[in-house]
Design a protein around this motif. Structure first.
Motif, PDB file in Angstrom:
ATOM      1  N   PHE A  40       0.815  -1.210   0.000  1.00 31.09           N
ATOM      2  CA  PHE A  40       0.000   0.000   0.000  1.00 31.09           C
ATOM      3  C   PHE A  40       0.851   1.264   0.000  1.00 31.09           C
ATOM      4  CE2 PHE A  40      -2.523  -3.442   1.647  1.00 31.09           C
ATOM      5  CZ  PHE A  40      -3.731  -3.277   0.990  1.00 31.09           C
ATOM      6  N   SER A  41       0.205   2.394  -0.233  1.00 28.79           N
ATOM      7  CA  SER A  41       0.895   3.690  -0.261  1.00 28.79           C
ATOM      8  C   SER A  41       1.402   4.062   1.130  1.00 28.79           C
ATOM      9  CB  SER A  41      -0.062   4.780  -0.760  1.00 28.79           C
ATOM     10  OG  SER A  41      -1.052   5.040   0.223  1.00 28.79           O
ATOM     11  N   GLY A  42       2.328   5.000   1.164  1.00 30.06           N
ATOM     12  CA  GLY A  42       2.871   5.481   2.430  1.00 30.06           C
ATOM     13  C   GLY A  42       1.802   6.055   3.337  1.00 30.06           C
ATOM     14  N   GLY A  43       0.837   6.770   2.774  1.00 28.64           N
ATOM     15  CA  GLY A  43      -0.244   7.336   3.575  1.00 28.64           C
ATOM     16  C   GLY A  43      -1.109   6.268   4.211  1.00 28.64           C
ATOM     17  N   THR A  44      -1.420   5.223   3.453  1.00 23.30           N
ATOM     18  CA  THR A  44      -2.228   4.118   3.982  1.00 23.30           C
ATOM     19  C   THR A  44      -1.461   3.372   5.068  1.00 23.30           C
ATOM     20  OG1 THR A  44      -3.386   3.889   1.867  1.00 23.30           O
ATOM     21  CG2 THR A  44      -3.500   2.021   3.374  1.00 23.30           C
ATOM     22  N   ILE A  45      -0.180   3.163   4.854  1.00 23.02           N
ATOM     23  CA  ILE A  45       0.641   2.493   5.863  1.00 23.02           C
ATOM     24  C   ILE A  45       0.684   3.321   7.147  1.00 23.02           C
ATOM     25  CG2 ILE A  45       2.993   1.766   6.436  1.00 23.02           C
ATOM     26  CD1 ILE A  45       3.266   1.021   3.415  1.00 23.02           C
ATOM     27  N   ASP A  46       0.826   4.634   7.015  1.00 25.42           N
ATOM     28  CA  ASP A  46       0.822   5.491   8.202  1.00 25.42           C
ATOM     29  C   ASP A  46      -0.517   5.438   8.926  1.00 25.42           C
ATOM     30  OD1 ASP A  46       3.451   6.161   7.788  1.00 25.42           O
ATOM     31  OD2 ASP A  46       3.060   8.230   7.174  1.00 25.42           O
ATOM     32  N   GLN A  47      -1.619   5.349   8.178  1.00 26.27           N
ATOM     33  CA  GLN A  47      -2.931   5.183   8.806  1.00 26.27           C
ATOM     34  C   GLN A  47      -2.991   3.852   9.558  1.00 26.27           C
ATOM     35  OE1 GLN A  47      -5.191   5.686   5.119  1.00 26.27           O
ATOM     36  NE2 GLN A  47      -6.350   7.308   6.138  1.00 26.27           N
ATOM     37  N   LEU A  48      -2.413   2.832   8.977  1.00 25.88           N
ATOM     38  CA  LEU A  48      -2.365   1.518   9.616  1.00 25.88           C
ATOM     39  C   LEU A  48      -1.603   1.594  10.933  1.00 25.88           C
ATOM     40  CD1 LEU A  48      -2.709  -1.610   9.515  1.00 25.88           C
ATOM     41  CD2 LEU A  48      -0.616  -1.655   8.147  1.00 25.88           C
ATOM     42  N   TYR A  49      -0.436   2.206  10.919  1.00 26.80           N
ATOM     43  CA  TYR A  49       0.367   2.304  12.141  1.00 26.80           C
ATOM     44  C   TYR A  49      -0.313   3.166  13.199  1.00 26.80           C
ATOM     45  CZ  TYR A  49       4.237  -0.091   9.868  1.00 26.80           C
ATOM     46  OH  TYR A  49       5.018  -1.023   9.245  1.00 26.80           O
ATOM     47  N   LEU A  50      -0.969   4.241  12.792  1.00 32.44           N
ATOM     48  CA  LEU A  50      -1.705   5.055  13.759  1.00 32.44           C
ATOM     49  C   LEU A  50      -2.822   4.229  14.394  1.00 32.44           C
ATOM     50  CD1 LEU A  50      -2.226   7.769  15.164  1.00 32.44           C
ATOM     51  CD2 LEU A  50      -3.668   8.400  13.201  1.00 32.44           C
ATOM     52  N   SER A  51      -3.513   3.449  13.600  1.00 25.53           N
ATOM     53  CA  SER A  51      -4.585   2.590  14.115  1.00 25.53           C
ATOM     54  C   SER A  51      -4.061   1.591  15.137  1.00 25.53           C
ATOM     55  CB  SER A  51      -5.254   1.830  12.958  1.00 25.53           C
ATOM     56  OG  SER A  51      -5.811   2.707  12.025  1.00 25.53           O
ATOM     57  N   VAL A  52      -2.943   0.993  14.847  1.00 29.06           N
ATOM     58  CA  VAL A  52      -2.353   0.016  15.769  1.00 29.06           C
ATOM     59  C   VAL A  52      -1.895   0.703  17.043  1.00 29.06           C
ATOM     60  CG1 VAL A  52      -0.441  -1.610  16.101  1.00 29.06           C
ATOM     61  CG2 VAL A  52      -1.744  -1.634  13.961  1.00 29.06           C
ATOM     62  N   ARG A  53      -1.245   1.868  16.916  1.00 32.06           N
ATOM     63  CA  ARG A  53      -0.794   2.595  18.111  1.00 32.06           C
ATOM     64  C   ARG A  53      -1.961   2.979  19.009  1.00 32.06           C
ATOM     65  NH1 ARG A  53       2.626   7.163  15.544  1.00 32.06           N
ATOM     66  NH2 ARG A  53       2.340   6.070  13.619  1.00 32.06           N
ATOM     67  N   LEU A  54      -3.019   3.505  18.411  1.00 32.64           N
ATOM     68  CA  LEU A  54      -4.178   3.892  19.209  1.00 32.64           C
ATOM     69  C   LEU A  54      -4.817   2.675  19.875  1.00 32.64           C
ATOM     70  CD1 LEU A  54      -5.810   6.552  16.849  1.00 32.64           C
ATOM     71  CD2 LEU A  54      -4.495   6.975  18.941  1.00 32.64           C
ATOM     72  N   SER A  55      -4.843   1.565  19.175  1.00 35.18           N
ATOM     73  CA  SER A  55      -5.404   0.335  19.745  1.00 35.18           C
ATOM     74  C   SER A  55      -4.580  -0.170  20.919  1.00 35.18           C
ATOM     75  CB  SER A  55      -5.482  -0.754  18.677  1.00 35.18           C
ATOM     76  OG  SER A  55      -6.305  -0.328  17.628  1.00 35.18           O
ATOM     77  N   GLN A  80       2.756  11.894   5.406  1.00 38.50           N
ATOM     78  CA  GLN A  80       2.445  11.248   4.123  1.00 38.50           C
ATOM     79  C   GLN A  80       0.953  11.256   3.806  1.00 38.50           C
ATOM     80  OE1 GLN A  80       5.040   7.896   2.782  1.00 38.50           O
ATOM     81  NE2 GLN A  80       5.207   7.554   4.999  1.00 38.50           N
ATOM     82  N   TYR A  81       0.169  11.931   4.639  1.00 35.73           N
ATOM     83  CA  TYR A  81      -1.279  11.977   4.422  1.00 35.73           C
ATOM     84  C   TYR A  81      -1.629  13.071   3.425  1.00 35.73           C
ATOM     85  CZ  TYR A  81      -2.299   9.281   8.737  1.00 35.73           C
ATOM     86  OH  TYR A  81      -2.404   8.327   9.708  1.00 35.73           O
ATOM     87  N   ASP A  82      -2.664  12.818   2.648  1.00 37.03           N
ATOM     88  CA  ASP A  82      -3.233  13.895   1.849  1.00 37.03           C
ATOM     89  C   ASP A  82      -4.215  14.666   2.736  1.00 37.03           C
ATOM     90  OD1 ASP A  82      -5.641  12.392   1.946  1.00 37.03           O
ATOM     91  OD2 ASP A  82      -5.242  11.477  -0.001  1.00 37.03           O
TER      92      ASP A  82
END
Length: 121
Positions: A43-58, A79-81
């Motif tokens: 996946f794109s860098g932005g999607t990966i960053d969303q993934l990592y944020l989701s895991v961190r918050l969880s 890396q987010y739009d």
């Protein structure tokens, strides 16, 4: 399973339900279920960053539960739009009832739409 469930909920919110399931194995290898499960590197860098944020918050949810705590993030949206950034900020604002978020960023215009956000420069 609990981490996967909660992280999937956050990830679904951040991706506007484009992706609804993620998988984190015992070695913290992450994959996203799109049409088929794919490793995060697909996946794109932005999607990966969303993934990592989701895991961190969880993980924060699992460790602290309903206990009041704070989160410090440094340039998490680099890396987010624009749309991804808005969704992430909205999610962090919604979590603000139990958690104070300290966010370091070089781009304060991302927060100018929100009158409830205190910006220190």
């Amino acid at each position: 399973p609990a981490l996967n469930k909660k992280a999937s909920e956050y990830f679904s919110m951040l991706t506007d339900e484009k992706y609804t399931k993620i998988f984190c194995d015992e070695n913290f290898n992450l994959s996203i279920e799109a049409d088929i499960p794919r490793e995060s590197s697909f996946f794109s860098g932005g999607t990966i960053d969303q993934l990592y944020l989701s895991v961190r918050l969880s993980l924060i949810d699992m460790i602290f539960g309903d206990e009041s705590t704070f989160i410090i993030l440094d340039q998490p949206f680099i890396q987010y739009d624009k749309e991804r950034t808005k969704k992430a900020i909205t999610l962090l604002e919604n979590l603000g009832e139990n958690r104070q978020t300290i966010l370091f960023t070089s781009d304060e215009k991302d927060f100018s739409h929100n009158k409830n956000t205190e910006i220190l420069t």
